[in-house]
Design an enzyme around this catalytic site. Structure first.
Site, mmCIF file in Angstrom:
data_model
loop_
_atom_site.group_PDB
_atom_site.id
_atom_site.type_symbol
_atom_site.label_atom_id
_atom_site.label_comp_id
_atom_site.label_asym_id
_atom_site.label_seq_id
_atom_site.Cartn_x
_atom_site.Cartn_y
_atom_site.Cartn_z
ATOM 1 N N GLN A 101 -9.969 -76.794 -3.903
ATOM 2 C CA GLN A 101 -10.301 -76.919 -2.474
ATOM 3 C C GLN A 101 -11.789 -77.220 -2.325
ATOM 4 O OE1 GLN A 101 -8.234 -73.498 -0.178
ATOM 5 N NE2 GLN A 101 -8.404 -72.772 -2.265
ATOM 6 N N ASN A 102 -12.509 -77.169 -3.429
ATOM 7 C CA ASN A 102 -13.960 -77.360 -3.366
ATOM 8 C C ASN A 102 -14.300 -78.837 -3.236
ATOM 9 O OD1 ASN A 102 -14.164 -74.664 -3.614
ATOM 10 N ND2 ASN A 102 -14.739 -74.665 -5.777
ATOM 11 N N HIS A 119 -9.674 -81.311 -0.699
ATOM 12 C CA HIS A 119 -10.520 -81.421 0.501
ATOM 13 C C HIS A 119 -11.596 -82.487 0.358
ATOM 14 C CE1 HIS A 119 -9.300 -77.031 1.717
ATOM 15 N NE2 HIS A 119 -8.322 -77.888 1.813
ATOM 16 N N CYS A 146 -20.698 -99.049 7.762
ATOM 17 C CA CYS A 146 -19.838 -99.464 6.648
ATOM 18 C C CYS A 146 -20.164 -100.921 6.315
ATOM 19 C CB CYS A 146 -18.377 -99.323 7.087
ATOM 20 S SG CYS A 146 -17.220 -100.070 5.938
HETATM 21 P P1 NAD Z 1 -13.527 -68.565 0.734
HETATM 22 O O1 NAD Z 1 -15.021 -68.586 0.963
HETATM 23 O O2 NAD Z 1 -12.642 -68.304 1.900
HETATM 24 O O3 NAD Z 1 -13.179 -67.452 -0.359
HETATM 25 C C1 NAD Z 1 -13.906 -67.320 -1.545
HETATM 26 C C2 NAD Z 1 -13.194 -66.304 -2.410
HETATM 27 O O4 NAD Z 1 -13.858 -66.252 -3.655
HETATM 28 C C3 NAD Z 1 -13.195 -64.888 -1.829
HETATM 29 O O5 NAD Z 1 -11.875 -64.377 -1.923
HETATM 30 C C4 NAD Z 1 -14.166 -64.117 -2.740
HETATM 31 O O6 NAD Z 1 -13.765 -62.769 -2.908
HETATM 32 C C5 NAD Z 1 -14.026 -64.897 -4.037
HETATM 33 N N1 NAD Z 1 -15.194 -64.901 -4.919
HETATM 34 C C6 NAD Z 1 -16.518 -64.879 -4.595
HETATM 35 N N2 NAD Z 1 -17.274 -64.966 -5.703
HETATM 36 C C7 NAD Z 1 -16.409 -65.072 -6.757
HETATM 37 C C8 NAD Z 1 -16.592 -65.215 -8.157
HETATM 38 N N3 NAD Z 1 -17.800 -65.278 -8.719
HETATM 39 N N4 NAD Z 1 -15.482 -65.292 -8.943
HETATM 40 C C9 NAD Z 1 -14.235 -65.228 -8.391
HETATM 41 N N5 NAD Z 1 -14.017 -65.085 -7.066
HETATM 42 C C10 NAD Z 1 -15.092 -65.017 -6.261
HETATM 43 O O7 NAD Z 1 -13.181 -69.908 -0.011
HETATM 44 P P2 NAD Z 1 -11.867 -70.807 -0.038
HETATM 45 O O8 NAD Z 1 -10.678 -69.932 -0.210
HETATM 46 O O9 NAD Z 1 -12.148 -71.878 -1.007
HETATM 47 O O10 NAD Z 1 -11.782 -71.449 1.417
HETATM 48 C C11 NAD Z 1 -12.924 -71.954 2.089
HETATM 49 C C12 NAD Z 1 -12.902 -73.443 2.460
HETATM 50 O O11 NAD Z 1 -14.268 -73.905 2.495
HETATM 51 C C13 NAD Z 1 -12.182 -74.341 1.494
HETATM 52 O O12 NAD Z 1 -11.445 -75.217 2.274
HETATM 53 C C14 NAD Z 1 -13.285 -75.134 0.759
HETATM 54 O O13 NAD Z 1 -12.960 -76.512 0.756
HETATM 55 C C15 NAD Z 1 -14.507 -74.998 1.609
HETATM 56 N N6 NAD Z 1 -15.745 -74.713 0.815
HETATM 57 C C16 NAD Z 1 -16.013 -75.368 -0.360
HETATM 58 C C17 NAD Z 1 -17.167 -75.061 -1.092
HETATM 59 C C18 NAD Z 1 -17.471 -75.786 -2.381
HETATM 60 O O14 NAD Z 1 -17.108 -76.949 -2.516
HETATM 61 N N7 NAD Z 1 -18.097 -75.137 -3.353
HETATM 62 C C19 NAD Z 1 -18.027 -74.083 -0.632
HETATM 63 C C20 NAD Z 1 -17.718 -73.439 0.576
HETATM 64 C C21 NAD Z 1 -16.565 -73.758 1.280
#
Ligand code: NAD
Length: 256
Positions: A101-102, A119, A146
């Site tokens: 989802q990242n 995403h 574009c």
């Molecule tokens: P979320 O922020 O809702 O949840 C993050 C989860 O990770 C939590 O349950 C937390 O307890 C856990 N967590 C935190 N640190 C951790 C670690 N070191 N190891 C394991 N678990 C850990 O994130 P989500 O469920 O991905 O949903 C959020 C939405 O926001 C998604 O749609 C995503 O696309 C987007 N998003 C993406 C990024 C990215 O690309 N890095 C960053 C922020 C949000």
């Protein structure tokens, strides 16, 4: 420790594995969660004011600049031990799919290839009219046009209220239905439809392994294993416990 060994043993026998990752896996790389990213200048905004097609229509310069800032923060980050462990797991499992989802592109940077980015990817941009990916662009302060049709370019990410890329989700669904082991890593499982994938896999008979620093809100039950801890510690530990493939460890087969 015992649970990590149990998971290692289960994975050693599995031929079909699917993994879902969320923002938690990138936390140890220094990438803030969505809400944490709204600091400083951005603290007064609601994410939904910045990450929707309506927001982009209303104020394309604001949205473009917020993403430009997030893009530059992501560019300064590198994959951590959790990303690397999943890239290595992919090399050991015959049928493997990483569903993320990242949008940070860190799985790709760690070497993951059999992967769907549900995403999108913040490092890319696309045409806001027809979605065509544009490889390079100029324009730091406002969305550039574009090169094909002149419509403003936008980040290649799925915004609130938008559909997921159909082919990517179909691939993820198929992997969830077919896998023997499903790993859910660093996700709060709140954002649909990705949030349903672990339960679909579980309903189809897969062992569900949940890796998270907190098990609050995560499901319990038969066939579900919780590994509480940071992905950058837990995933390498699982990998270290994986038995080698049979052909590599039994001298009586005549193979390596
Ligand atoms: P979320 O922020 O809702 O949840 C993050 C989860 O990770 C939590 O349950 C937390 O307890 C856990 N967590 C935190 N640190 C951790 C670690 N070191 N190891 C394991 N678990 C850990 O994130 P989500 O469920 O991905 O949903 C959020 C939405 O926001 C998604 O749609 C995503 O696309 C987007 N998003 C993406 C990024 C990215 O690309 N890095 C960053 C922020 C949000």
């Amino acid at each position: 420790m015992e649970a990590t060994l149990e998971v290692g043993a289960r994975l050693s026998k599995a031929r079909r594995v699917a993994v879902l990752t969320g923002a938690g896996i990138s936390a140890e790389s220094g990438i803030p969660t969505f809400r944490d990213a709204l600091t400083g200048l951005w603290a007064t905004y609601d994410p939904e004011e910045l990450a929707t097609p309506q927001a982009f229509e209303r104020n394309p310069v604001l949205v473009w600049n917020w993403y430009a800032e997030r893009r530059s923060r992501v560019a300064a980050c590198v994959p951590n031990a959790g990303h690397h462990a999943l890239a290595e797991l992919e090399r050991r499992i015959p049928e493997f799919l990483l569903i993320t989802q990242n949008v940070d592109g860190l799985h790709g940077a760690a070497g993951s290839r059999r992967m769907v980015e549900l995403h999108g990817n913040i490092r890319r941009v696309k045409c806001s009219r027809d979605g065509r990916i544009v490889e390079s662009w100029d324009g730091d302060l406002r969305p550039p046009p574009c090169p094909h049709c002149g419509a403003p370019l936008r980040p290649d990410v799925v915004w609130f209220g938008e559909m997921l890329p159909e082919a990517a989700f179909a691939r993820a669904l198929d992997a969830a239905r077919r896998c023997e082991v499903f790993l859910s890593v660093g996700t709060s499982n709140l954002v649909e439809p990705a949030a349903s994938l672990p339960w679909i896999a579980h309903r189809h008979g897969a062992t569900l392994i949940i890796v998270n620093t907190s098990m609050e809100g995560q499901r319990n039950g038969p066939g579900i294993v919780h590994l509480t801890g940071a992905a950058g510690t837990v995933l390498p530990a699982i990998l270290a416990g994986l038995a080698l493939p049979d052909c590599a460890r039994s001298p009586d087969t005549g193979r390596l």
